[in-house]
Design an enzyme around this catalytic site. Sequence first.
Site, PDB file in Angstrom:
ATOM      1  N   CYS A  32       0.801  -1.223   0.000  1.00 27.18           N
ATOM      2  CA  CYS A  32       0.000   0.000   0.000  1.00 27.18           C
ATOM      3  C   CYS A  32       0.834   1.272   0.000  1.00 27.18           C
ATOM      4  CB  CYS A  32      -0.950   0.001   1.195  1.00 27.18           C
ATOM      5  SG  CYS A  32      -2.133  -1.373   1.147  1.00 27.18           S
TER       6      CYS A  32
ATOM      7  N   THR B  87       2.403  -8.115   8.344  1.00 32.24           N
ATOM      8  CA  THR B  87       1.207  -7.301   8.109  1.00 32.24           C
ATOM      9  C   THR B  87       0.993  -6.209   9.152  1.00 32.24           C
ATOM     10  OG1 THR B  87      -0.172  -8.908   9.299  1.00 32.24           O
ATOM     11  CG2 THR B  87       0.007  -9.166   6.902  1.00 32.24           C
TER      12      THR B  87
ATOM     13  N   HIS C  67      -2.369   8.186   6.780  1.00 33.95           N
ATOM     14  CA  HIS C  67      -2.648   6.914   6.109  1.00 33.95           C
ATOM     15  C   HIS C  67      -4.032   6.442   6.526  1.00 33.95           C
ATOM     16  CE1 HIS C  67      -1.827   3.158   4.104  1.00 33.95           C
ATOM     17  NE2 HIS C  67      -1.993   2.471   5.224  1.00 33.95           N
TER      18      HIS C  67
ATOM     19  N   THR D 111      -8.337   0.718  10.471  1.00 31.92           N
ATOM     20  CA  THR D 111      -8.040  -0.493  11.226  1.00 31.92           C
ATOM     21  C   THR D 111      -7.536  -0.085  12.611  1.00 31.92           C
ATOM     22  OG1 THR D 111      -5.734  -0.641  10.478  1.00 31.92           O
ATOM     23  CG2 THR D 111      -7.401  -1.742   9.138  1.00 31.92           C
TER      24      THR D 111
ATOM     25  N   GLU E  97      -0.126   4.844  13.908  1.00 27.31           N
ATOM     26  CA  GLU E  97       0.161   6.113  13.225  1.00 27.31           C
ATOM     27  C   GLU E  97      -0.005   7.294  14.177  1.00 27.31           C
ATOM     28  OE1 GLU E  97      -0.754   8.530   9.077  1.00 27.31           O
ATOM     29  OE2 GLU E  97      -2.119   6.920   9.688  1.00 27.31           O
TER      30      GLU E  97
ATOM     31  N   LYS F 216      -9.589   8.716   3.412  1.00 24.11           N
ATOM     32  CA  LYS F 216     -10.080   7.364   3.094  1.00 24.11           C
ATOM     33  C   LYS F 216     -11.506   7.141   3.570  1.00 24.11           C
ATOM     34  CE  LYS F 216      -5.723   4.729   2.820  1.00 24.11           C
ATOM     35  NZ  LYS F 216      -4.718   5.751   3.147  1.00 24.11           N
TER      36      LYS F 216
ATOM     37  N   HIS G  64      -9.948   2.445   0.543  1.00 22.55           N
ATOM     38  CA  HIS G  64      -8.513   2.200   0.462  1.00 22.55           C
ATOM     39  C   HIS G  64      -8.162   1.672  -0.928  1.00 22.55           C
ATOM     40  CE1 HIS G  64      -4.484   1.492   1.438  1.00 22.55           C
ATOM     41  NE2 HIS G  64      -4.591   0.648   2.442  1.00 22.55           N
TER      42      HIS G  64
ATOM     43  N   PHE H 294       1.975  -3.316   3.956  1.00 23.04           N
ATOM     44  CA  PHE H 294       2.353  -4.612   4.511  1.00 23.04           C
ATOM     45  C   PHE H 294       3.852  -4.834   4.318  1.00 23.04           C
ATOM     46  CE2 PHE H 294      -1.936  -7.093   4.198  1.00 23.04           C
ATOM     47  CZ  PHE H 294      -2.435  -6.333   5.244  1.00 23.04           C
TER      48      PHE H 294
END
Length: 412
Positions: free
Chosen positions: A161, A268, A301, A305, A312, A331, A336, A395
């Site tokens: 990503c 991940t 970002h 999640t 972040e 987003k 995404h 990831f």
Amino acid sequence: MTAVITGMGLYTPVGRGVEATFAALCTGRSGLARPPAEHPAAGSLEVAGLLPAIDPRSVSSGPDTRVLDRIVLLALLTAADALADAGLEVGRDVAAERAAVIVGGVGGLATLETQVLTRAARGRAGVSPYLLTGVLPNMPSARIAIRHGIRGYSSSVGTACASGVQAVADAVRLLQTGEADVVLCGASEAPLFPTFADTFGNARALARGWADPAAASRPFDLRRNGFVLAEGAALLVLENAAHAVARGATGYAEIAGYGVTTDAYHPTAPRPDGTGAAESIRRALAGGRVPAAEVGYVNAHGTGTTLGDIAETTALTEVFGANGVPVSSTKALTGHLLGASGVLETAATALALGRGLLPPTWNLDDPDPACPADHIRKEPRASETGYALTNSFGFGGQNVSLLLGRATRPRT
């Protein structure tokens, strides 16, 4: 040497082009919806960021047109838009050998899935001889180079990503070293097919259970429960500032610095302490020789999640202090777009700087206490800041941060 964004090509769930995209981000017009019953991924995705169907014959011609992956079609469309927006023609405004192209993304996996199923049903004879022109991750760059006569550096980037923003950082490096005068860079992604959607769904990474699709993407919100998968492409024309001045071009913003690091932690999950992301941010600031206190906006970002949003926020707090900088994630409206997200967000950050208007995080009704920040909510915020930052994480622990500054010769 200064790298200037002189053109943008945006094709995303919230619209095509600069004006439609930025208007949506500021007014809250969502691009998220339930896939229609006839969509290949309808059984795998509750909600997605969708684009209209594209007739390949309207984009390309030749015997392999029908097997071009959607990533190639989107890349060709946005490349043409970006170059037109920059008022730039390769061979006329820049020598073919001094132009470059870098396009990131996961590759044409939808084509691969289709061809594997075709072979299973029809045997060896069912496999297209043009399979590779749809699957290989360098095909968007190669097709763009062929279409526009770009004969300098050409490559693809595969850092999950973070791919698109990594492509932008690589483009800045090409300009800094003098290997190119103009670089077309970004990413193209078309992940809305069953197998790819199912892997995220089975990992319980996707937002689920929302009656209103527009409410499903909720970065930093206490009720968030995953991200929304989306498709789209975003390409930027980056140009040596002296080259832009010589041809009379103006810019959206300048790339003042970039930072690239690796978490070296997990395939991940991000580092919970956010140290890898924080170092990426610091490198971007150091590259631009800009103190943290001068940064007036961060386009995060922020996927929605739990682990990602908290990590972040921790990184931002480490660099800027608690509530030290206004933050938002676009987003919430776009979903995404994987590698293309960061390029779209770079464009949004550049437009926010130039227009003095910071887009909010829509759907942020109840900020998670674990994500303390000066969140921009409910409506855009006016700002005269001269610097802004955007983050993109992938990831494998990929961290890329870009520091943008107001253009010396801004668009009017």
